[in-house]
Design an enzyme around this catalytic site. Structure first.
Site, PDB file in Angstrom:
ATOM      1  N   ARG A 149      35.472  37.397  30.592  1.00  0.00           N
ATOM      2  CA  ARG A 149      34.296  36.896  31.295  1.00  0.00           C
ATOM      3  C   ARG A 149      33.590  38.078  31.945  1.00  0.00           C
ATOM      4  NH1 ARG A 149      36.134  34.551  36.257  1.00  0.00           N
ATOM      5  NH2 ARG A 149      35.106  36.319  37.268  1.00  0.00           N
ATOM      6  N   HIS A 186      32.393  34.161  37.802  1.00  0.00           N
ATOM      7  CA  HIS A 186      32.858  32.833  37.393  1.00  0.00           C
ATOM      8  C   HIS A 186      31.688  31.853  37.396  1.00  0.00           C
ATOM      9  CE1 HIS A 186      35.347  29.273  37.027  1.00  0.00           C
ATOM     10  NE2 HIS A 186      34.796  28.789  38.126  1.00  0.00           N
ATOM     11  N   TYR A 228      37.477  41.249  43.458  1.00  0.00           N
ATOM     12  CA  TYR A 228      38.837  41.087  42.960  1.00  0.00           C
ATOM     13  C   TYR A 228      39.116  41.789  41.633  1.00  0.00           C
ATOM     14  CZ  TYR A 228      36.487  37.244  40.437  1.00  0.00           C
ATOM     15  OH  TYR A 228      35.627  36.492  39.670  1.00  0.00           O
TER      16      TYR A 228
END
Length: 394
Positions: A287, A291, A300
């Site tokens: 990805r 998100h 992160y």
């Protein structure tokens, strides 16, 4: 607006019109990285450098026109996705879940379907929707808050987007069981992500589909991150190996290789139609974006990780193959870029022209024959709206 990532465009590519074997490719990769020796094998037909390779179990023979079609699908899907992200940033959409980086997994699997097959998506399968003929602008109504879906699932055999993680796999399994009882030879394709694989619904769907030999293919897009949780926090073994414990086959495919995704999904769907039961496909991809637009992936994950995956860009590798083999010329790419621009303009115009829905419409069609509680709630909400100056809340 370009459809190719900047970092990926800088990647050096080898120009070759010859085919080589998958074993040779694997050998080269093992020499390049020390960790590859412990990695499970994956089906690959097109390397990140755009070189065609063979696989003993999965292979596919496509015409130049079909290859250009796959490239066009990925380019236009990426442009639509980029436009939707921009619209959200401009306040035109409440939220958007980008598919950036996952175009090959979606277009490859989506083009493996027959018209009579049925698809149960999550909320990120914009490329699959494109393959099923769903108007891209219809996908945006829900994210703008003007409808609850925007299309008739039975018109394209493409179910409405599912926000609840994993529940669509149970719906797909039940639908597939019904197909089997009806004696039809169509199949069902259910999408979910690596994070949803930890949901109980997904595991329950594996149990039922195996026991009842349902004609369903589970397509897991392992994009490495379940929001901020990495895949190693989701499983101790590769996801595709879970299928073995339920009694049906699993296969890992290069999710950035549109040819491999097409070949593997087509094979699994044919297996389901023959009455041989379910298959789990793990599309190993990444990805590239957040998100959703409410997420900040820089908190992160590292930039180096993203840059490594940019070198595996699904669109660039197919473009390299088309150019190396002489299957597409400059005119084709120029025309596609113009088509991409036109699509972006169309999406912007349609979204901004979407009418504000009737606030009372949310109470319609809740029950087929009406319901006293719904009627009471409708009256309360109407009174609330009437309490504002002008008769309605802004």
């Amino acid at each position: 607006m370009t459809v190719e990532s900047t970092a990926a465009r800088k990647t050096t590519r080898r120009s070759s019109g010859t085919k080589r074997t998958a074993s040779a490719s694997t050998s080269t990769t093992k020499k390049a990285t020390a960790t590859t020796a412990t990695e499970p094998e994956l089906v690959q037909l097109l390397t990140p450098e755009g070189e065609r390779v063979q696989h003993p179990e999965y292979d596919i023979d496509l015409s130049a026109e079909e290859l250009r079609g796959l490239y066009r699908d990925m380019v236009l899907t990426r442009r639509f996705d980029a436009e939707a992200t921009a619209l959200q940033r401009q306040g035109e959409l409440g939220l958007w879940a980008s598919l950036l980086g996952q175009e090959a997994a979606q277009i490859g699997s989506g083009r493996a379907l027959r018209d009579d097959d049925y698809v149960f998506p999550t909320y990120r399968e914009h490329g699959v929707a494109w393959c099923r003929g769903v108007d891209p602008t219809n996908l945006l109504g829900m994210f703008r808050g003007v409808n609850n879906g925007g299309w008739d699932p039975n018109s394209n055999n493409f179910h409405l987007y599912t926000i609840v993680l994993g529940s669509q796999t149970l719906h797909a399994t039940g639908y597939a069981m019904g197909i089997a009882k009806d004696g039809a030879d169509s199949a069902v394709l259910a999408y979910f992500g690596d994070g949803a694989s930890s949901q109980g619904d997904v595991n329950e769907s594996f149990v039922f589909s195996a026991v009842y030999n349902a004609p369903v293919v589970f397509f897991c897009q392992n994009n490495q991150w379940a929001i901020s949780e990495p895949i190693e926090k989701q499983t101790r073994v590769p996801l595709y190996q879970r299928a073995r414990g339920f009694g049906f086959p699993g296969v890992r495919v290069d999710g950035n290789d549109v040819l491999a995704c097409l070949a593997v999904t087509r094979s699994a769907l044919e297996r389901a139609r023959r009455g041989e039961g379910p298959t789990l496909i793990e599309a190993f991809t990444y990805r590239m974006a957040a998100h959703t637009t409410s997420d900040d992936p820089t908190r992160y994950r590292r930039d180096a990780e993203r840059e490594a995956w940019e070198a595996k860009d699904p669109i660039l590798r197919l473009k390299a193959y088309l150019e190396n083999e002489g299957h597409a010329d400059a005119a084709f790419f120029e025309e596609l870029e113009a088509e991409s621009e036109a699509l972006g303009k169309h999406v912007r115009e349609v979204v901004r022209a979407m009418p504000v829905p009737d606030h009372m419409a949310m109470f319609d069609n809740v029950y087929a024959d009406g319901h006293a509680l719904v009627d009471e709630e409708r009256a309360q909400y109407a009174a609330y709206q009437a309490s504002f100056e002008g008769g309605e809340a802004e």
